[in-house]
Scaffold this motif. Structure first.
Motif, PDB file in Angstrom:
ATOM      1  N   MET B  46      47.898 -15.912  66.690  1.00 45.17           N
ATOM      2  CA  MET B  46      48.641 -17.170  66.832  1.00 45.17           C
ATOM      3  C   MET B  46      50.061 -16.999  66.311  1.00 45.17           C
ATOM      4  SD  MET B  46      46.818 -19.364  68.315  1.00 45.17           S
ATOM      5  CE  MET B  46      47.869 -20.780  68.055  1.00 45.17           C
ATOM      6  N   LYS B  47      50.175 -16.391  65.124  1.00 51.62           N
ATOM      7  CA  LYS B  47      51.492 -16.258  64.496  1.00 51.62           C
ATOM      8  C   LYS B  47      52.394 -15.349  65.340  1.00 51.62           C
ATOM      9  CE  LYS B  47      50.529 -17.033  59.681  1.00 51.62           C
ATOM     10  NZ  LYS B  47      49.495 -16.283  59.051  1.00 51.62           N
ATOM     11  N   SER B  48      51.816 -14.245  65.765  1.00 53.88           N
ATOM     12  CA  SER B  48      52.649 -13.294  66.546  1.00 53.88           C
ATOM     13  C   SER B  48      53.045 -13.909  67.876  1.00 53.88           C
ATOM     14  CB  SER B  48      51.903 -11.979  66.747  1.00 53.88           C
ATOM     15  OG  SER B  48      50.638 -12.226  67.277  1.00 53.88           O
ATOM     16  N   PHE B  49      52.137 -14.756  68.456  1.00 55.41           N
ATOM     17  CA  PHE B  49      52.448 -15.419  69.724  1.00 55.41           C
ATOM     18  C   PHE B  49      53.607 -16.379  69.559  1.00 55.41           C
ATOM     19  CE2 PHE B  49      51.896 -16.761  73.914  1.00 55.41           C
ATOM     20  CZ  PHE B  49      51.900 -18.161  73.986  1.00 55.41           C
ATOM     21  N   THR B  50      53.533 -17.205  68.483  1.00 47.79           N
ATOM     22  CA  THR B  50      54.641 -18.149  68.244  1.00 47.79           C
ATOM     23  C   THR B  50      55.930 -17.388  67.947  1.00 47.79           C
ATOM     24  OG1 THR B  50      53.746 -18.351  66.014  1.00 47.79           O
ATOM     25  CG2 THR B  50      53.370 -20.195  67.519  1.00 47.79           C
ATOM     26  N   LYS B  51      55.816 -16.328  67.148  1.00 51.14           N
ATOM     27  CA  LYS B  51      56.990 -15.514  66.840  1.00 51.14           C
ATOM     28  C   LYS B  51      57.581 -14.918  68.115  1.00 51.14           C
ATOM     29  CE  LYS B  51      56.908 -11.888  64.008  1.00 51.14           C
ATOM     30  NZ  LYS B  51      56.626 -11.108  62.802  1.00 51.14           N
ATOM     31  N   TRP B  52      56.709 -14.392  68.990  1.00 51.62           N
ATOM     32  CA  TRP B  52      57.137 -13.780  70.232  1.00 51.62           C
ATOM     33  C   TRP B  52      57.797 -14.798  71.159  1.00 51.62           C
ATOM     34  CZ3 TRP B  52      55.123 -14.109  75.384  1.00 51.62           C
ATOM     35  CH2 TRP B  52      55.480 -13.051  76.212  1.00 51.62           C
ATOM     36  N   CYS B  53      57.225 -16.015  71.158  1.00 54.67           N
ATOM     37  CA  CYS B  53      57.836 -17.044  72.029  1.00 54.67           C
ATOM     38  C   CYS B  53      59.229 -17.414  71.547  1.00 54.67           C
ATOM     39  CB  CYS B  53      56.972 -18.292  72.063  1.00 54.67           C
ATOM     40  SG  CYS B  53      55.451 -18.096  72.944  1.00 54.67           S
ATOM     41  N   HIS B  54      59.362 -17.602  70.216  1.00 53.84           N
ATOM     42  CA  HIS B  54      60.609 -18.144  69.682  1.00 53.84           C
ATOM     43  C   HIS B  54      61.698 -17.096  69.483  1.00 53.84           C
ATOM     44  CE1 HIS B  54      59.252 -22.189  69.257  1.00 53.84           C
ATOM     45  NE2 HIS B  54      58.156 -21.807  68.526  1.00 53.84           N
ATOM     46  N   SER B  55      61.323 -15.877  69.165  1.00 54.55           N
ATOM     47  CA  SER B  55      62.377 -14.917  68.806  1.00 54.55           C
ATOM     48  C   SER B  55      62.906 -14.188  70.025  1.00 54.55           C
ATOM     49  CB  SER B  55      61.817 -13.923  67.792  1.00 54.55           C
ATOM     50  OG  SER B  55      60.794 -13.208  68.410  1.00 54.55           O
ATOM     51  N   ASN B  56      64.074 -13.547  69.817  1.00 55.31           N
ATOM     52  CA  ASN B  56      64.687 -12.808  70.943  1.00 55.31           C
ATOM     53  C   ASN B  56      64.411 -11.351  70.783  1.00 55.31           C
ATOM     54  OD1 ASN B  56      65.777 -15.039  72.144  1.00 55.31           O
ATOM     55  ND2 ASN B  56      67.697 -14.959  70.968  1.00 55.31           N
ATOM     56  N   PHE B  57      63.403 -10.901  71.511  1.00 57.17           N
ATOM     57  CA  PHE B  57      63.142  -9.460  71.447  1.00 57.17           C
ATOM     58  C   PHE B  57      63.822  -8.766  72.590  1.00 57.17           C
ATOM     59  CE2 PHE B  57      60.597  -9.071  67.966  1.00 57.17           C
ATOM     60  CZ  PHE B  57      59.489  -9.928  67.954  1.00 57.17           C
ATOM     61  N   SER B  58      64.110  -7.469  72.384  1.00 57.85           N
ATOM     62  CA  SER B  58      64.534  -6.668  73.543  1.00 57.85           C
ATOM     63  C   SER B  58      63.352  -6.499  74.473  1.00 57.85           C
ATOM     64  CB  SER B  58      65.009  -5.283  73.042  1.00 57.85           C
ATOM     65  OG  SER B  58      63.959  -4.687  72.318  1.00 57.85           O
TER      66      SER B  58
END
Lengths: 323, 217
Positions: B46-58
């Motif tokens: 859950m945490k990594s999903f929210t992080k992945w949605c919100h943050s700007n990854f390459s």
């Protein structure tokens, strides 16, 4: 009761209570002990449960005969019959309900009473003893209504045939007499010692045990224990038991008898001795079967010892009750 | 449960006093903040999903993160499947045991019944044995007495003899009667003759007396 007295104690008579949970035994000191069978047979029985719950002196002389009716325990010693209520005995009260004496001809000596049976048809008590006569007492009124004379020596044992309402008596004179209980007249007289196959002159001619099962009769004592067919008045089988038998009963298809010798003999009607089960007393006087209660269906034997052996399975001794 | 653990560790560190609370809290939360095992995996996902949605990854990082999340999801699904199977298995085992239990109950009752039957059989057999024994005993006694046919035959023979003898007796008696009668006849005839002779003599003597009396006159 010191150790010497215990050593010389003999148990002469036994009787089970009407509910089948208690056993009363009488010994030669005149004491009656009441044992609780339910306590002795329960899974958590201990040494204490093999001792009597009540032990009291009932008579001056030995208690030769004990008999249970539906409510009372009758005990007979030297010439007198006492009745004790079972309910009172269970509550450990030792007051006799009544004490009666049959009318004896001579008042000088008091003859002992050796055997007592109940005639259920007319509720009368039949006693036989040392005065060679059989006295019949009505249980309700307590009056001795008749005397059967015929024996020439004292009477050892009595037996009652339900179907024909006849009384059988065996005595020291070697005769088994059959009396009709309605007319109080003698019907037959069998002198067992006169029959060659039964007679054992080395032991004498006295008859000390009688048992009957409709048409068949067992008798023994001085002569060998023998099975008689009463219709034809002939001995059909003679049992090769070495000692003198003092008590015998019919049980299902077996005949059990006790007497001289530390064992209970199981015999078949055909005349074979099937088994001899060893017991603690060196010679046995009395055998009792508790058939009234299916839970405590035991056989108890007593004799020249202060211990009474109890058999739960009739083939071996389970434990002993001790006075 | 993690809070409790944290509290215990906090107490221990209070004793020590050298490390600050924040450090401890941070350390604990880092290690054990998400719970244990499956729970932890789900929380992490859950945490990594929210992080992945919100943050700007390459794109590569985002893709690798996405892959990681997929594997984590697959692991969660796998573990869930496993638990479901175990649950089903337990249910089936329970049923099995119930069935065995009922079976044993039934066999106990049937054994009780069989025992009762056998007891009845034994009673019957004992009665039969007793009857047979009594029969044998009586038969032995009866055998001692002589055979009935023979006795009957003997009786018949005796009967016949008796009849014969009585017949003979009758004959003899008849003869006796006859002879008696004959003798009687004979004797009466003789007596009559004697009587007649005496009469004749008397008449003759009377005659001679009369004639002598006449002559004497």
């Amino acid at each position: 009761m010191g150790p010497v007295e215990l050593l010389h104690m003999s148990v002469f008579s036994q009787s089970f209570s009407p509910c089948g949970r208690f056993l009363a035994a009488g010994n030669n000191y005149g004491e009656i002990a009441v044992f609780s069978l339910s306590a002795a047979l329960s899974p958590d029985a201990s040494q204490a449960s093999q001792k009597p719950i009540l032990n009291f002196t009932a008579h001056d002389g030995p208690v030769f005969s004990l008999l249970s009716t539906d409510t009372h325990l009758l005990s007979a010693g030297n010439g007198e019959i006492s009745a004790w209520s079972w309910a009172e005995l269970i509550k450990k009260s030792t007051k006799a309900a009544w004490t009666r004496k049959p009318s004896y001809e001579t008042s000088l000596e008091i003859p002992e009473i050796n055997a007592m049976i109940i005639n259920p048809k007319d509720n009368s008590l039949i006693v036989g003893g040392g005065d060679n006569n059989i006295h019949i007492m009505d249980m309700e009124t307590g009056i001795f209504k008749s005397v059967l004379k015929g024996h020439t020596d004292y009477i050892h044992c009595l037996c009652f045939k339900e179907r024909e309402e006849e009384i059988l008596s065996g005595g020291e004179d070697g005769a088994v007499r059959i009396w009709d209980s309605r007319t109080n007249r003698p019907v037959h007289c069998i002198e067992v010692f006169k029959y060659e196959e039964c007679a054992r002159p080395q032991f004498g001619k006295w008859i000390s045990c009688l048992a009957t099962d409709s048409d068949w009769m067992l008798c023994g004592g001085g002569p060998s224990l023998s099975l008689w067919h009463l219709r034809s008045m002939s001995p059909t089988s003679v049992f090769p038991l070495p000692g003198c038998q003092r008590e015998a009963v019919f049980y299902q298809d077996l005949i059990m008898s006790v007497g001289e010798g530390p064992h209970v003999s199981h015999c078949l009607h055909g005349g074979t001795v099937k088994a001899q089960i060893p017991c603690t007393p060196s010679s046995l006087n009395t055998l009792a079967l508790n058939l009234k209660n299916t839970e405590h269906r035991v056989m108890t034997v007593g004799g020249s010892s202060h211990q009474i052996d109890v058999f739960t399975n009739f083939s071996y001794r389970a434990f002993s009750l001790s006075f | 449960m993690s809070i409790k653990f944290f509290r215990i560790v906090q107490c221990a560190f209070w004793r020590m006093g050298s490390i600050t609370d924040d450090e401890v809290i941070r350390k604990r939360l880092l290690i054990d903040g998400d719970g244990a095992g499956d729970d932890r995996r789900i929380n992490v996902l859950m945490k990594s999903f929210t992080k992945w949605c919100h943050s700007n990854f390459s794109p590569e990082e985002g893709f690798s993160q996405y892959q990681r999340m997929l594997t984590s999801l697959a692991q969660c699904e796998f573990s869930m499947g496993k638990t479901l199977l175990v649950y089903d298995m337990n249910l089936k085992e329970m049923e099995n045991y119930e069935a065995i239990y009922a079976d044993i109950e039934r066999s106990i009752t049937s054994a009780h019944e069989k025992i009762a039957e056998c007891k009845k059989e034994i009673q019957r057999a004992k009665r039969i044995r007793k009857n047979r024994q009594e029969y044998d005993a009586l038969a032995r006694v009866i055998k001692q007495h002589p055979d009935r046919h023979e006795t009957l035959k003997q009786l018949e023979a005796l009967d016949r003899e008796l009849q014969q003898l009585s017949h003979i007796k009758e004959n003899v008696e008849d003869k006796l009667e006859l002879r008696k009668k004959q003798f009687h006849v004979l004797l009466t005839t003789i007596q009559e003759l004697q009587q007649t002779l005496e009469n004749d003599e008397k008449m003759e003597s009377d005659d001679t007396q009369e004639s002598s009396m006449e002559n004497g006159d």
